[in-house]
Each structure stands twice: as structure tokens, then as C-alpha cells.
Design a protein around this motif. Structure first.
Motif, PDB file in Angstrom:
ATOM      1  N   UNK A 101      82.292  27.493  22.696  1.00 26.71           N
ATOM      2  CA  UNK A 101      82.100  26.238  22.137  1.00 26.71           C
ATOM      3  C   UNK A 101      81.112  25.339  22.849  1.00 26.71           C
ATOM      4  N   UNK A 102      79.992  26.034  23.182  1.00 23.69           N
ATOM      5  CA  UNK A 102      78.842  25.202  23.928  1.00 23.69           C
ATOM      6  C   UNK A 102      77.434  26.099  23.632  1.00 23.69           C
ATOM      7  N   UNK A 103      76.388  25.199  23.107  1.00 22.64           N
ATOM      8  CA  UNK A 103      75.161  25.759  22.834  1.00 22.64           C
ATOM      9  C   UNK A 103      74.469  26.558  24.094  1.00 22.64           C
ATOM     10  N   UNK A 104      74.633  25.912  25.249  1.00 23.44           N
ATOM     11  CA  UNK A 104      73.677  26.561  26.374  1.00 23.44           C
ATOM     12  C   UNK A 104      74.681  26.830  27.286  1.00 23.44           C
ATOM     13  N   UNK A 105      75.508  28.003  27.216  1.00 20.38           N
ATOM     14  CA  UNK A 105      76.460  28.531  28.276  1.00 20.38           C
ATOM     15  C   UNK A 105      75.741  29.113  29.381  1.00 20.38           C
ATOM     16  N   UNK A 106      76.376  29.037  30.465  1.00 19.92           N
ATOM     17  CA  UNK A 106      75.974  29.648  31.794  1.00 19.92           C
ATOM     18  C   UNK A 106      76.719  30.960  31.919  1.00 19.92           C
ATOM     19  N   UNK A 149      69.578  25.010  32.531  1.00 19.34           N
ATOM     20  CA  UNK A 149      70.291  25.185  30.954  1.00 19.34           C
ATOM     21  C   UNK A 149      69.351  23.880  30.132  1.00 19.34           C
ATOM     22  N   UNK A 150      69.180  24.190  28.782  1.00 18.48           N
ATOM     23  CA  UNK A 150      68.515  23.182  27.892  1.00 18.48           C
ATOM     24  C   UNK A 150      66.918  23.770  27.976  1.00 18.48           C
ATOM     25  N   UNK A 151      66.624  24.595  28.597  1.00 24.44           N
ATOM     26  CA  UNK A 151      65.091  25.059  28.591  1.00 24.44           C
ATOM     27  C   UNK A 151      65.137  26.695  28.279  1.00 24.44           C
ATOM     28  N   UNK A 152      64.541  27.014  27.391  1.00 25.75           N
ATOM     29  CA  UNK A 152      64.341  28.386  27.099  1.00 25.75           C
ATOM     30  C   UNK A 152      62.862  28.918  27.401  1.00 25.75           C
ATOM     31  N   UNK A 153      62.658  29.677  28.374  1.00 26.48           N
ATOM     32  CA  UNK A 153      61.413  30.043  28.790  1.00 26.48           C
ATOM     33  C   UNK A 153      60.731  30.990  27.685  1.00 26.48           C
ATOM     34  N   UNK A 154      59.218  31.141  27.687  1.00 25.78           N
ATOM     35  CA  UNK A 154      59.001  31.733  26.555  1.00 25.78           C
ATOM     36  C   UNK A 154      59.398  33.147  25.932  1.00 25.78           C
ATOM     37  N   UNK A 155      59.649  33.909  27.270  1.00 26.70           N
ATOM     38  CA  UNK A 155      60.059  35.475  26.958  1.00 26.70           C
ATOM     39  C   UNK A 155      61.312  35.368  26.437  1.00 26.70           C
ATOM     40  N   UNK A 156      62.217  34.256  26.644  1.00 28.11           N
ATOM     41  CA  UNK A 156      63.558  34.446  25.891  1.00 28.11           C
ATOM     42  C   UNK A 156      63.377  34.068  24.642  1.00 28.11           C
ATOM     43  N   UNK A 157      62.680  32.601  24.406  1.00 28.44           N
ATOM     44  CA  UNK A 157      62.523  32.132  22.950  1.00 28.44           C
ATOM     45  C   UNK A 157      61.942  33.119  22.095  1.00 28.44           C
TER      46      UNK A 157
END
Length: 269
Positions: A63-68, A127-135
């Protein structure tokens, strides 16, 4: 008895019954619980519980968009609690290494041994930042659709895919089942993960296993995770020749041997 798939309280898992030790297996970002079937066959007598990671198969997404990794570890604890499993042998593959290490870090009393296979280091991003490779992963999935996405990526998980078409087909079939939001959550967790940092804080016997021909998470990543382990808990580092990223499917007997040896020792040298 043969393996059975289960669903209860928002969790899905595949169980191989046995009267021996309990091994809980955590799959990778483009995989599923069924991928551990060859490994289960190489561990006769063991009870293997292959967990469908949150957002995969019938397991509910987090239930969270940016889980760790720690959020996934908390879900794993809830799953084990519901199954009445107080202490288990734990295996993480690829993305599952981040979950396994986070769980063992927070709950060392619940882990008899930890095996990290084909280590995914994680990107260490906030969390909250998506690097280019993962994006790019998410962009490709949305652009291509799951089936074509899997077709383009699956061969990279297998060493010499042209000579192992049946294995490539199985890897492809599993990857084609990925869906949103579960895959997006897993990508974001991968981006923020830091496996070496968690390994440095572990207090459970831990070994690392990697395919020598892994081009997805090259051996250097597993070497780094192994080097980060505290001396008192650092077990073997095993390099398996002729195996790629899908280690548990391409070399299940070799992985099983490493797990058995680790369990037999009980503690690291």
C-alpha cells in the motif's frame, strides 16, 4: 506429494511439502514462485515455500508507491507469522536478495541461514527518485507490453540461450506475467536498495552464490555483497560455471549443494 499453490490473507505462495528443514525462497523482479521448482527437486525432503512477492501472482501489492526493501521485509514477516514459521532457512534470488537481507537484518532470530543468489546491489537512490536505468524498465514495459517486454529480456537471464530454448521459454513465460503496480513498486525498491549496506549489518550465517556467466547481475555485485558481510557471519562465496542469472533454473543442483552445505555447517567458519 507434489507442489501446491496457495492463497490466503492477501498472500500467494507455492509449497513443496517435506518433513525436513524449511526453506523460504524469494524470487526476482521478473520471475515467480514456480521458478524455484527445479531447486525444490534438488532438495528432496526439504519443505520449500516459494513466496510470491507483493504485487506478483495473487499476492496483493504493497500500500505504498515507493516501498523500500524494509517494507517488503515487513510483508515477509507478516507472511511467516501467518504460517506459524518462527525460524527458517532463507534464500533470496536477485531482487529477493534485497528482501532477504533486509529481513535478516531486522529479524536475525528468525533466520537459521541466509543464501544470497545472483545478488542485486540496488541503486542506493533516495525514495522518490528513479534513476535513468530503472526508469527505462518501466518505460519499456509500458511501451512494449508484458509479453514483448519478456521476449526481449528473457534470453539474457540464461547462459547460452540458443542451446537452452526450453529454459528460455520458462523464463519468458514467468516474466510475461508481470503487472502493475507490483512491477513498478519492485523497480522503485531496486532503485533505492543498498544490499552491501544491509549485508554489513547482518548477524546470521550468510553465503553468496552466483553464476559465472551472469550478465544481469554480474559476479562483481555478488563479490561486493560477500565482502561486506561481517567476518563472523561470512560463509562461502560460490561461483557456478556455465550458469547465468537464472541460477536456480539453469544450475539447481549446484545451488542446492551450496544450500545443503551451508545448512549442515549451521554457523560460518
Amino acid at each position: 506429494m507434489s507442489a501446491r499453490d496457495h492463497i490466503a490473507a492477501g498472500f500467494g505462495w507455492r509449497e513443496h511439502p517435506g518433513d525436513g528443514p524449511v526453506l523460504v525462497a524469494l524470487h526476482g523482479i521478473g520471475s515467480e514462485a514456480r521458478a524455484f521448482d527445479p531447486l525444490a527437486a534438488a532438495l528432496p525432503g526439504w519443505r520449500m515455500i516459494a513466496w510470491e512477492v507483493p504485487g506478483y501472482g495473487p499476492t496483493e501489492a504493497l500500500p505504498i508507491d515507493w516501498p523500500t526493501a524494509r517494507d517488503y521485509a515487513a510483508a515477509l514477516k507478516a507472511f511467516l507469522d501467518a504460517r506459524g514459521l518462527d525460524r527458517v532457512h532463507l534464500l533470496g534470488h536477485s531482487l529477493g536478495t534485497l528482501i532477504g537481507a533486509a529481513f535478516a537484518k531486522d529479524h536475525p532470530d528468525r533466520v537459521a541461514t541466509l543464501t544470497l543468489a545472483s545478488c542485486a546491489q540496488g541503486g542506493g537512490a533516495a525514495p522518490g527518485h528513479l534513476p535513468e536505468k530503472q526508469a527505462a524498465r518501466l518505460d519499456d514495459l509500458q511501451r512494449l507490453g508484458a509479453s514483448e517486454f519478456a521476449r526481449t529480456r528473457a534470453p539474457r537471464l540464461v547462459f547460452q540461450p540458443e542451446t537452452h530454448p526450453d529454459l528460455v521459454a520458462k523464463v519468458n513465460a514467468a516474466m510475461a506475467k508481470i503487472k502493475l503496480p507490483g512491477y513498478a513498486q519492485a523497480v522503485r525498491m531496486l532503485a533505492s536498495g543498498n544490499l552491501s549496506a544491509d549485508c554489513a549489518a547482518l548477524a546470521v550465517p550468510t553465503v553468496v552464490v552466483v553464476g559465472a556467466e551472469d550478465v544481469v547481475t554480474p559476479p562483481e555485485q555478488s563479490n561486493a555483497a560477500h565482502a561486506a558481510l561481517p567476518d563472523a557471519h561470512r560463509g562461502a562465496l560460490t561461483l557456478i560455471p556455465g550458469a547465468g542469472h537464472a541460477l536456480h533454473q539453469q544450475a539447481p543442483a549446484a545451488l542446492a549443494e551450496a544450500i545443503l552445505d551451508h545448512a549442515a555447517k549451521g554457523v560460518t567458519p
